[in-house]
Design an enzyme around this catalytic site. Structure first.
Site, short mmCIF file in Angstrom:
data_model
loop_
_atom_site.label_atom_id
_atom_site.label_comp_id
_atom_site.label_asym_id
_atom_site.label_seq_id
_atom_site.Cartn_x
_atom_site.Cartn_y
_atom_site.Cartn_z
CB CYS A 1 -0.90 0.00 1.23
SG CYS A 1 -1.85 -1.54 1.45
NE ARG B 1 4.38 1.41 -1.91
CZ ARG B 1 5.58 0.87 -1.72
NH1 ARG B 1 6.57 1.17 -2.53
NH2 ARG B 1 5.78 0.03 -0.73
CD1 TRP C 1 -3.45 -4.57 -4.48
CD2 TRP C 1 -2.81 -5.90 -2.80
NE1 TRP C 1 -3.40 -5.85 -4.96
CE2 TRP C 1 -3.02 -6.68 -3.95
CE3 TRP C 1 -2.42 -6.52 -1.62
CZ2 TRP C 1 -2.83 -8.07 -3.95
CZ3 TRP C 1 -2.24 -7.89 -1.62
CH2 TRP C 1 -2.44 -8.64 -2.78
CG ASN D 1 2.07 0.28 3.55
OD1 ASN D 1 0.87 0.54 3.47
ND2 ASN D 1 2.99 0.97 2.92
N GLY D 2 1.75 -3.79 5.54
CA GLY D 2 2.25 -5.02 6.13
C GLY D 2 1.11 -5.87 6.64
CD GLU E 1 8.52 -11.02 -17.43
OE1 GLU E 1 8.13 -9.83 -17.36
OE2 GLU E 1 8.45 -11.81 -16.47
CE LYS F 1 6.14 -7.71 -17.65
NZ LYS F 1 5.99 -8.58 -16.49
CD GLU G 1 2.55 -9.20 -14.28
OE1 GLU G 1 2.99 -9.09 -13.13
OE2 GLU G 1 3.19 -8.84 -15.29
CG HIS H 1 7.15 -35.41 -22.65
ND1 HIS H 1 7.33 -36.77 -22.82
CD2 HIS H 1 8.27 -34.82 -23.13
CE1 HIS H 1 8.51 -36.99 -23.38
NE2 HIS H 1 9.10 -35.82 -23.58
CE LYS I 1 6.78 -1.47 -10.50
NZ LYS I 1 6.91 -2.11 -11.81
#
Length: 605
Positions: free
Chosen positions: A2, A27, A75, A101-102, A482, A486, A489, A505, A600
Site C-alpha cells: 500500500c 502501490r 491494496w 503497510n504489512g 515472462e 505479462k 497481468e 509430454h 507494484k
C-alpha cells in the site's frame, strides 16, 4: 503493498497528501483515506473512500484545512475494499489515527482480547488492532504509546501515527515494510516510497527494520523500538519529479517500454572495461580470489525478477561455466534449504523491498551465506542487507507491470556473468564479443520498438483468444515464462508457458485452432529443434505466432527481431512480447497501469 504519505509543516496539508497518493497509487488502489489536523485544531478530521484516489478527492470537503496529516492508498489483505476497511483507522475516541503497510500475524488473537475488554471494531482489518492498542496505552508520550503497542505486535509493518493530544508530531516505525522520511525546509514528510516525496524534497532518510522516527515541522529524530537514539544522515535521491510523469504517453507502461534503449544504456554506462574485455562491478565487494572460489550460483526472486534470474542463471553457466539456477524466493525461504559456503546467492527485486526476497536474504545472512543484491532502488532494504550488488539504473517504474526493470535486470546479469567468466576461463576474444553485443542492445531495442504498429495489429487479432500457450527451448523458455506472465497481468487472458521440448509430454492435448501458440525461435544451435515443435503444432491445426530472427515458414505470423550474440538474444526477444501484451490489453479496454488484484511492490507474504 500500500502507499503511505504524511506531512507536517506550515502548508495546507490536504492537497499535498492527495498529490502524494496519486503518485503512490500504483502501490494500491482499492481504497484511500486521509486524516488532517493542526496545532490549533480541536481534533482529527478524516475522509475515506472505496475506489481510486480520485474517488477520495471527490469526497474531501472544500473546508478541510490542516497543516499535519497522514494518508493511505490500500491494496486489500484483510477485508474487502470498502469505506470501513480503508485506512487511516481511527480509535473510538477519535484521537488516534494509523496508516499501516504489512500484515499483523497475531491480529486475530489481539482482536479477541480487545473485544473482550469492550472494544468495538468498525473494520475487518488487522490494522485497526494497532490503532486501539495505541489509544488504550497509558504511556505519557506518543512515542512510548506506539513503542508499547508495537511490542505486542507480531508481523510486518510500516506505519505512521497521529494523535490529537500531540498535534505537533507524526510518529513512524518500520519492520519489514518500507518507510522513508523527506527532509524539507521547516517541513517534514514520511512515505512508503520516494515517489511521493521527490516533488518537494530530494533529501531522504530510510528507516531500518526496528527503527522509529518522530517528525516535527522543524526537526526529526530516529531511534530503535527499544528507545535508543540512532544516527540518520539524509541522502540525496537521484530521481527527479519529472521521472514520474507520463511524458506524453497515454500510460506509464507504454512510456516505460519505450524508455528501454536509454535505460539499457544507463546500466552499461561506466561499467565496461575494454582493456581487459571485462566489466567494472566494484559494488559486488567480491575480489578475484573470492570470485574464483564460487562453486555455484543460486538466484532468488519473485515473479518477473524470478524470470530475469532464470535468464541470468543460463548466462552465468554459459559464460562463467559455474552451475547456476534460479528459484522463487517465496519457496526457498520455507523449504529449509542447505546453505553452502561455496555458493554465491543473488537476490533480485525491482523495489529492493519485496518481502519474500528480503526474508530469504535475512535467513541466508543468518546462516553465513554471501549474498549479492540486484535491485533498482538505491538504499532499499535488500541493497542494505546484502554484502554487495548492482543497481540496474532503470529509473522509476510506475506501471504495476514491470518492463524496463526486467530488461535492465537481465542486462545486469549479463554483466555479472561476463565478470565471473573473465575472472575464470572466458577468453579475451569471447569477452570482447559479449561487450560488443551489449553495446548493440540499445540500438536493437529501438529497432524492435519501431515495429509497434505491426505488433499492435497482431495484438488486436489475438485479443479474441481466451487462452494462449507460450513455448521456448533453453534460452527461449524464460522468455516464454515472462511473456506469459505479462499477458496474464495486463490483459487478464489466461496464458501458460511450457518448454517446447515438453510439448509431446502432455501440452499437445491442448492444441486446437482456438488456442494460439507464441513460439520463441532464436537462430541458435537449437533452431531445427524449435522448428520441429512448430511442425507438431501445425499438424494439429494450431495457430502460431513466432518471435524469431528470420521469418518462420510454419508460423502464421512472425515478429522478426535483430540478432545479437546467442547468449544475449533472450534480452531482445522479450521486448516485442511486452508490446504484444500492452496492445492486447489496450484492445480489451483494460486498466493497463493498475491491473486488477495486483500491486507494484509486494511487501507482504
Amino acid at each position: 503493498m500500500c502507499g503511505i504519505v504524511g506531512y507536517i509543516g506550515r502548508r495546507d496539508v490536504a492537497p499535498l497528501l492527495l498529490e502524494g497518493l496519486q503518485r503512490l497509487e500504483y502501490r494500491g488502489y482499492d481504497s484511500a483515506g486521509i486524516v488532517v489536523t493542526s496545532p490549533k485544531a480541536t481534533g482529527l478530521k478524516m475522509v475515506k473512500a472505496k475506489g481510486r484516489v480520485r474517488d477520495l478527492e471527490a469526497k474531501v470537503p472544500k473546508r478541510f484545512a490542516g497543516t499535519t496529516g497522514i494518508a493511505h492508498t490500500r491494496w486489500a489483505t484483510h477485508g474487502a475494499p470498502s469505506d470501513h476497511n480503508a485506512h487511516p483507522h481511527m480509535s473510538a475516541d477519535n484521537k488516534v489515527a494509523v496508516v499501516h503497510n504489512g500484515i499483523i500475524d497475531n491480529a486475530s488473537e489481539l482482536r479477541k482480547k480487545l473485544e473482550a475488554d469492550g472494544v468495538e471494531f468498525l473494520s475487518e482489518t488487522d490494522t485497526e488492532v494497532l490503532t486501539h492498542l495505541i489509544a488504550r496505552s497509558q504511556a505519557e508520550t506518543l512515542e512510548e504509546k506506539v513503542r508499547q503497542s508495537l511490542r505486542l505486535i507480531e508481523g510486518t509493518y510500516g506505519i505512521a501515527v497521529m494523535h490529537a493530544d500531540f498535534p505537533d508530531r507524526i510518529v513512524a516505525a518500520r519492520n519489514g515494510s518500507p518507510v522513508v522520511l523527506g527532509i524539507g525546509e521547516k517541513e517534514m514528510f514520511v512515505a512508503s516510497d520516494i515517489a511521493a516525496l521527490v516533488t518537494h524534497t530530494r533529501q531522504i532518510v530510510t528507516l531500518d527494520d526496528g527503527e522509529m522516527a518522530t517528525l516535527k515541522a522543524d526537526d526529526f529524530r530516529t531511534y530503535t523500538t527499544e528507545g535508543t537514539r540512532t544516527t540518520a544522515e539524509p541522502t540525496t535521491v537521484e530521481w527527479e519529479a519529472a521521472s514520474y510523469d507520463m511524458g506524453g504517453h497515454d500510460t506509464y507502461m507504454h512510456k516505460e517500454i519505450h524508455e528501454q534503449p536509454e535505460a539499457v544504456d544507463r546500466v552499461l554506462r561506466g561499467r565496461i572495461d575494454d582493456r581487459f574485455s571485462t566489466v567494472h562491478l566494484g559494488g559486488l565487494n567480491l575480489d578475484a580470489r573470492e570470485a574464483r572460489a564460487v562453486r555455484r550460483v543460486k538466484i532468488l526472486g519473485c515473479g518477473t525478477s524470478y524470470h530475469a534470474g532464470m535468464i541470468g542463471a543460463q548466462m552465468i553457466e554459459e559464460l562463467a561455466r559455474i552451475p547456476a539456477d534460479a528459484e522463487p524466493a517465496s519457496e526457498f525461504r520455507y523449504r529449509n534449504a542447505v546453505v553452502d559456503p561455496d555458493t554465491l546467492y543473488v537476490a533480485v527485486s525491482q523495489s529492493g523491498e519485496t518481502y519474500d526476497v528480503l526474508a530469504a536474504v535475512q535467513e541466508l545472512k543468518r546462516k553465513g551465506a554471501r549474498v549479492l543484491g540486484i535491485v533498482n532502488v538505491v538504499g532499499s532494504a535488500i541493497a542494505r542487507e546484502a554484502d554487495g550488488g548492482m543497481y540496474v539504473h532503470a529509473g522509476p517504474e510506475v506501471c504495476v507491470v514491470s518492463t524496463k526493470c526486467f530488461t535492465n535486470t537481465t542486462v545486469a546479469f549479463a554483466l555479472l556473468a561476463l565478470h565471473l567468466g573473465r575472472t575464470r576461463d572466458l577468453s579475451v576474444r569471447d569477452g570482447k564479443r559479449i561487450i560488443e553485443g551489449l553495446r548493440r542492445l540499445p540500438g536493437q531495442i529501438s529497432e524492435i520498438l519501431e515495429q509497434e504498429e505491426e505488433i499492435k495489429k497482431l495484438a488486436e487479432q489475438y485479443a479474441e483468444a481466451r487462452s494462449m500457450l507460450f513455448i521456448g527451448r533453453v534460452r527461449g523458455y524464460p522468455v516464454a515464462r515472462e511473456a506469459s506472465l505479462k499477458l496474464k497481468e495486463v490483459s487478464y487472458i489466461h496464458a501458460e508457458a511450457y518448454p517446447a521440448s515438453e510439448l509431446k509430454h502432455g501440452p499437445l492435448a491442448l492444441i486446437e485452432p482456438a488456442l494460439p501458440t507464441v513460439a520463441i525461435v532464436p537462430n541458435d544451435d537449437l533452431l531445427e529443434k524449435n522448428r520441429a515443435a512448430l511442425e507438431e503444432i501445425k499438424a494439429r491445426s494450431g495457430r502460431i505466432l513466432a518471435v524469431a530472427h528470420q521469418n518462420q515458414e510454419k508460423a502464421d505470423e512472425t515478429i522478426v527481431v535483430p540478432k545479437n550474440e546467442d547468449e544475449l538474444d533472450p534480452i531482445l526477444m522479450g521486448i516485442p512480447l511486452q508490446l504484444l501484451a500492452y496492445h492486447t490489453a489496450l484492445a480489451l479496454g483494460r486498466d493497463i497501469d493498475k491491473p486488477r488484484n495486483l500491486a507494484k511492490s509486494v511487501t507482504v507474504e
